[in-house]
Write a protein that holds these residues in place. Sequence first.
Motif, PDB file in Angstrom:
ATOM      1  N   ARG A  56     -25.048  43.313  41.496  1.00 14.91           N
ATOM      2  CA  ARG A  56     -25.515  41.938  41.617  1.00 14.91           C
ATOM      3  C   ARG A  56     -27.039  41.898  41.644  1.00 14.91           C
ATOM      4  NH1 ARG A  56     -25.819  40.172  47.399  1.00 14.91           N
ATOM      5  NH2 ARG A  56     -25.361  41.974  48.719  1.00 14.91           N
ATOM      6  N   LEU A  57     -27.578  40.754  41.257  1.00 11.96           N
ATOM      7  CA  LEU A  57     -29.014  40.519  41.216  1.00 11.96           C
ATOM      8  C   LEU A  57     -29.389  39.580  42.347  1.00 11.96           C
ATOM      9  CD1 LEU A  57     -31.668  40.929  39.515  1.00 11.96           C
ATOM     10  CD2 LEU A  57     -31.062  38.786  38.358  1.00 11.96           C
TER      11      LEU A  57
ATOM     12  N   PRO B 149     -38.381  35.857  39.063  1.00 10.51           N
ATOM     13  CA  PRO B 149     -38.985  37.176  38.863  1.00 10.51           C
ATOM     14  C   PRO B 149     -40.429  37.253  39.330  1.00 10.51           C
ATOM     15  CG  PRO B 149     -37.763  36.495  36.913  1.00 10.51           C
ATOM     16  CD  PRO B 149     -37.820  35.304  37.817  1.00 10.51           C
TER      17      PRO B 149
ATOM     18  N   GLN C 132     -37.611  40.481  42.671  1.00 11.41           N
ATOM     19  CA  GLN C 132     -36.158  40.535  42.517  1.00 11.41           C
ATOM     20  C   GLN C 132     -35.650  41.906  42.917  1.00 11.41           C
ATOM     21  OE1 GLN C 132     -35.706  39.147  38.329  1.00 11.41           O
ATOM     22  NE2 GLN C 132     -34.490  37.486  39.187  1.00 11.41           N
TER      23      GLN C 132
ATOM     24  N   VAL D 165     -31.917  44.454  42.616  1.00  9.07           N
ATOM     25  CA  VAL D 165     -30.620  44.641  41.991  1.00  9.07           C
ATOM     26  C   VAL D 165     -29.844  45.697  42.772  1.00  9.07           C
ATOM     27  CG1 VAL D 165     -31.525  46.368  40.361  1.00  9.07           C
ATOM     28  CG2 VAL D 165     -29.412  45.135  39.824  1.00  9.07           C
TER      29      VAL D 165
ATOM     30  N   THR E  50     -26.782  48.294  42.595  1.00  8.75           N
ATOM     31  CA  THR E  50     -26.047  49.027  41.570  1.00  8.75           C
ATOM     32  C   THR E  50     -25.136  50.054  42.217  1.00  8.75           C
ATOM     33  OG1 THR E  50     -27.975  48.836  40.118  1.00  8.75           O
ATOM     34  CG2 THR E  50     -26.282  50.417  39.487  1.00  8.75           C
TER      35      THR E  50
END
Length: 255
Positions: A211-212, A217, A221, A223, A225
Motif C-alpha cells: 500500500r501507498l 508526493p 510518501q 510505501v 512492501t
Amino acid sequence: MPTVPGVRATARIRAIRAGDTTVLPTLVGDGPFDLRRARPHGSQARVCILAAMSAPLGGDRLRIDATAKHGADLHITTAAATIALRGPTTAHATYDVHLRLAEHARLHWLPHPLISAARSNLRQSCTIDLAATARLVLREETVLGRAGEGPGRLSTRLTVRRDGRPLLEQQATFGPGAPGWDGPAVLADHRAIGQILIVDPTLEHRPPHARLLGDDPATGQAVLTPLAGPALLITALAPDTLRLRRLLDAAHPIG
C-alpha cells in the motif's frame, strides 16, 4: 604507505536470556561509543549509545557488533542523531553495524537519524543474520545535509540473511558524484529518507498487502512492501525529518 588519520573503534553488545529477563554480559565501547544500560521494559534489556566525541569523521573506522542470544529481547537506540563530518582528511569514513539474532531472539534497532553534512564522505553498512524464529524491528532515517547546506557523499548498504538465506539486499549512494540521486527517479527535491524493516515468523500466515501512504508526493510518501519471506519493508521519502517520521509512524508505529 602513509597512515590515514582517524579513529578505530568498536562497540560490542551481547544479550542473553536469564530466567524471565534479558541481561547484558557484554557491554563494551571505545572511542566515540559510550554504551549505557537504560531502564528495562518487562523482559527486554535496553541499551542507549551515546557519542563521546564527534564521529564519524573522515578516516574513521567505526563498528558496532550486537548479538541477541537464544530467547533474548534487546532494544538498542542512540541518544541523538549521528552526524557525518569531513574531519581532518578527505578520506572516507566507515560505519559498519553487525547484528546477530539467535533462535527466538528479538531485537529492536532504532537509532536516531544519520545526517550527512556537507563535504563528508561516509560508507555505511548494516549486516543482519537472523535465525529462523528470530524477530527484528529496524528503523533507519537519513538526512542529506544540514539546514541551508548540501549533503556530503553517502553510500549505504543493508544485507539481511534469515536462516542462512538472503532476505534483503539493498545499496544506494547519494551526494556529490553519485549519478541521478537527486533526479525525479530517485529523491527529486526530498532530503529525508527512511525505512522500517520487520521480520516476524507470524507474517508467513498473515502477509501484509502492499500500500501507498501519503496523498501528495511534494510533502512525502511511503510505501509498504511485503518481502519474499516473513517480512515487510516500509520505505519513505520526505522534505524533512518531521514529515518523514510522521509517514513512518503512520505506516507502522513503533514504541
